[in-house]
Design a protein around this motif. Structure first.
Motif, PDB file in Angstrom:
ATOM      1  N   ALA A   1      27.971  46.974   0.975  1.00 10.95           N
ATOM      2  CA  ALA A   1      26.757  47.169   1.661  1.00 10.95           C
ATOM      3  C   ALA A   1      26.035  45.941   2.232  1.00 10.95           C
ATOM      4  CB  ALA A   1      25.677  47.474   0.500  1.00 10.95           C
ATOM      5  N   GLY A   2      26.505  44.759   1.557  1.00  8.05           N
ATOM      6  CA  GLY A   2      25.954  43.516   1.899  1.00  8.05           C
ATOM      7  C   GLY A   2      26.648  43.076   3.438  1.00  8.05           C
ATOM      8  N   GLU A   3      27.760  43.629   3.683  1.00 10.59           N
ATOM      9  CA  GLU A   3      28.397  43.567   5.067  1.00 10.59           C
ATOM     10  C   GLU A   3      28.190  44.562   6.002  1.00 10.59           C
ATOM     11  OE1 GLU A   3      29.899  41.066   6.057  1.00 10.59           O
ATOM     12  OE2 GLU A   3      29.925  39.623   3.960  1.00 10.59           O
TER      13      GLU A   3
ATOM     14  N   LEU B   1      27.981  46.735  -3.903  1.00  3.59           N
ATOM     15  CA  LEU B   1      26.944  46.066  -3.264  1.00  3.59           C
ATOM     16  C   LEU B   1      27.607  45.024  -2.371  1.00  3.59           C
ATOM     17  CD1 LEU B   1      25.182  45.087  -6.468  1.00  3.59           C
ATOM     18  CD2 LEU B   1      24.101  46.350  -4.656  1.00  3.59           C
TER      19      LEU B   1
ATOM     20  N   LYS C   1      19.714  47.035   1.145  1.00  2.00           N
ATOM     21  CA  LYS C   1      20.353  46.097   2.292  1.00  2.00           C
ATOM     22  C   LYS C   1      20.230  46.747   3.432  1.00  2.00           C
ATOM     23  CE  LYS C   1      23.341  44.121  -1.584  1.00  2.00           C
ATOM     24  NZ  LYS C   1      23.003  42.923  -1.414  1.00  2.00           N
TER      25      LYS C   1
ATOM     26  N   SER D   1      19.713  49.496  -4.800  1.00  2.00           N
ATOM     27  CA  SER D   1      19.961  48.320  -4.359  1.00  2.00           C
ATOM     28  C   SER D   1      20.546  48.255  -3.172  1.00  2.00           C
ATOM     29  CB  SER D   1      20.902  47.610  -5.497  1.00  2.00           C
ATOM     30  OG  SER D   1      20.262  47.411  -6.526  1.00  2.00           O
ATOM     31  N   ILE D   2      21.483  49.451  -3.039  1.00  2.00           N
ATOM     32  CA  ILE D   2      22.311  49.438  -1.658  1.00  2.00           C
ATOM     33  C   ILE D   2      21.361  49.776  -0.517  1.00  2.00           C
ATOM     34  CG2 ILE D   2      24.029  50.995  -0.361  1.00  2.00           C
ATOM     35  CD1 ILE D   2      25.286  51.543  -3.191  1.00  2.00           C
ATOM     36  N   ARG D   3      20.535  50.669  -0.789  1.00  2.00           N
ATOM     37  CA  ARG D   3      19.585  50.979   0.557  1.00  2.00           C
ATOM     38  C   ARG D   3      18.573  49.689   0.677  1.00  2.00           C
ATOM     39  NH1 ARG D   3      18.801  56.127  -2.569  1.00  2.00           N
ATOM     40  NH2 ARG D   3      20.365  57.358  -1.953  1.00  2.00           N
TER      41      ARG D   3
END
Ligand SMILES: NC(=O)c1ccc[n+]([C@@H]2O[C@H](COP(=O)([O-])OP(=O)(O)OC[C@H]3O[C@@H](n4cnc5c(N)ncnc54)[C@H](O)[C@@H]3O)[C@@H](O)[C@H]2O)c1
Length: 248
Positions: A27-29, A24, A54, A50-52
């Protein structure tokens, strides 16, 4: 703009716990994130969603780190789908605690095969393209017990000390190819792995930690994220303890 924009990351044992927090954080970066786990289920589906959410690509792969063929298949699948692997995080790990006098050969083998051989397997499978492209970051999740030992964990602490030796040797082998290899050694982190401890055991442990608390998975992920970024281009062969001061 994120510090990992256009990077592709592969995290082993990523469906829950520290691996999930790392996936996570990446992915946030802005990184595209592939993660493996021995079994894929609801947890893995949630993480991929949750990754998608982002705004980046996600890929969940069923793979057993103990098995080299399965490892190679996972790496091939990521390279096919996402073209490359810029960041490899060897996170999958297990415990089978026992005093040496009671420890079975099976308990020894399971931990060494998963934690140490699993790290070897993924480094070997993923390095070919990194070497060719002359860039890459490998981050291995060790543990403070690989440095200081722990009664009841000869198998686990040996596997984590082995990971530290592997990390330093690989950093020397790959340095001239601009591939950084580092280890992160967490102290005590609140995950399913540590849920088995009694309240009494947890209190005794917390008393030994200068910061007087255990870690959250995102606090480990923050350091992994830094090591995966270009901010850490001149750091290799290091073991970064994220342990509230336990091993200073
Ligand atoms: N929790 C802690 O206090 C702590 C402390 C120091 C180091 N670590 C290390 O951090 C890493 C993650 O631990 P965690 O606390 O998130 O544990 P966890 O048990 O919550 O998660 C580990 C993940 O690895 C997966 N896994 C296990 N065997 C596998 C295999 N053969 N192939 C593929 N995946 C497999 C599990 O299914 C699980 O999703 C481990 O390497 C662990 O040793 C944890």
């Amino acid at each position: 703009m994120g510090i990992l924009d256009n990077k592709v990351a592969l995290v082993t044992g990523g469906a829950r716990g520290i691996g999930r927090a790392i996936a996570l954080a990446f992915a946030g970066e802005g990184a595209q994130v592939a993660f493996t786990d021995i079994r894929l289920g609801g947890e893995a589906d949630d993480l991929a969603a949750s990754i998608r959410a982002k705004g980046v690509k996600a890929m969940a792969i069923q793979s057993d780190v103990r098995d080299f063929a399965s490892t190679q298949n996972a790496v091939d699948a990521v390279e096919k789908e996402m073209q490359q692997i810029d960041i490899l995080v060897n996170n999958a790990g297990i415990t089978r605690d026992n005093l040496l006098i009671r420890m079975s050969e099976e308990e020894w083998d399971a931990v060494i095969d998963t934690n140490l051989k699993g790290t070897f397997n993924f480094c070997k499978a993923a390095c070919r393209q990194m070497l060719r492209r002359r860039q890459g970051k490998i981050i291995n999740i060790a543990s403070v017990v690989g440095l200081i030992g722990n009664a009841g964990q000869v198998n686990y602490s040996a596997s984590k000390a082995g990971i530290i030796g592997l990390t330093k040797s690989l950093a020397k082998e790959f340095g001239s190819r601009n591939i950084q290899v580092n280890a992160v050694a967490p102290g005590f982190v609140d995950t399913e792995m540590t849920e088995k401890l009694t309240a009494e055991q947890k209190k005794a442990l917390t008393d030994l930690i200068p910061l007087k608390r255990t870690a959250k998975a995102h606090e480990i992920a923050a350091v992994v994220k830094f090591l995966a970024s270009s901010e850490a281009d001149y750091i290799t062969g290091q073991v970064i303890c994220v342990d509230g001061g336990l091993t200073m």
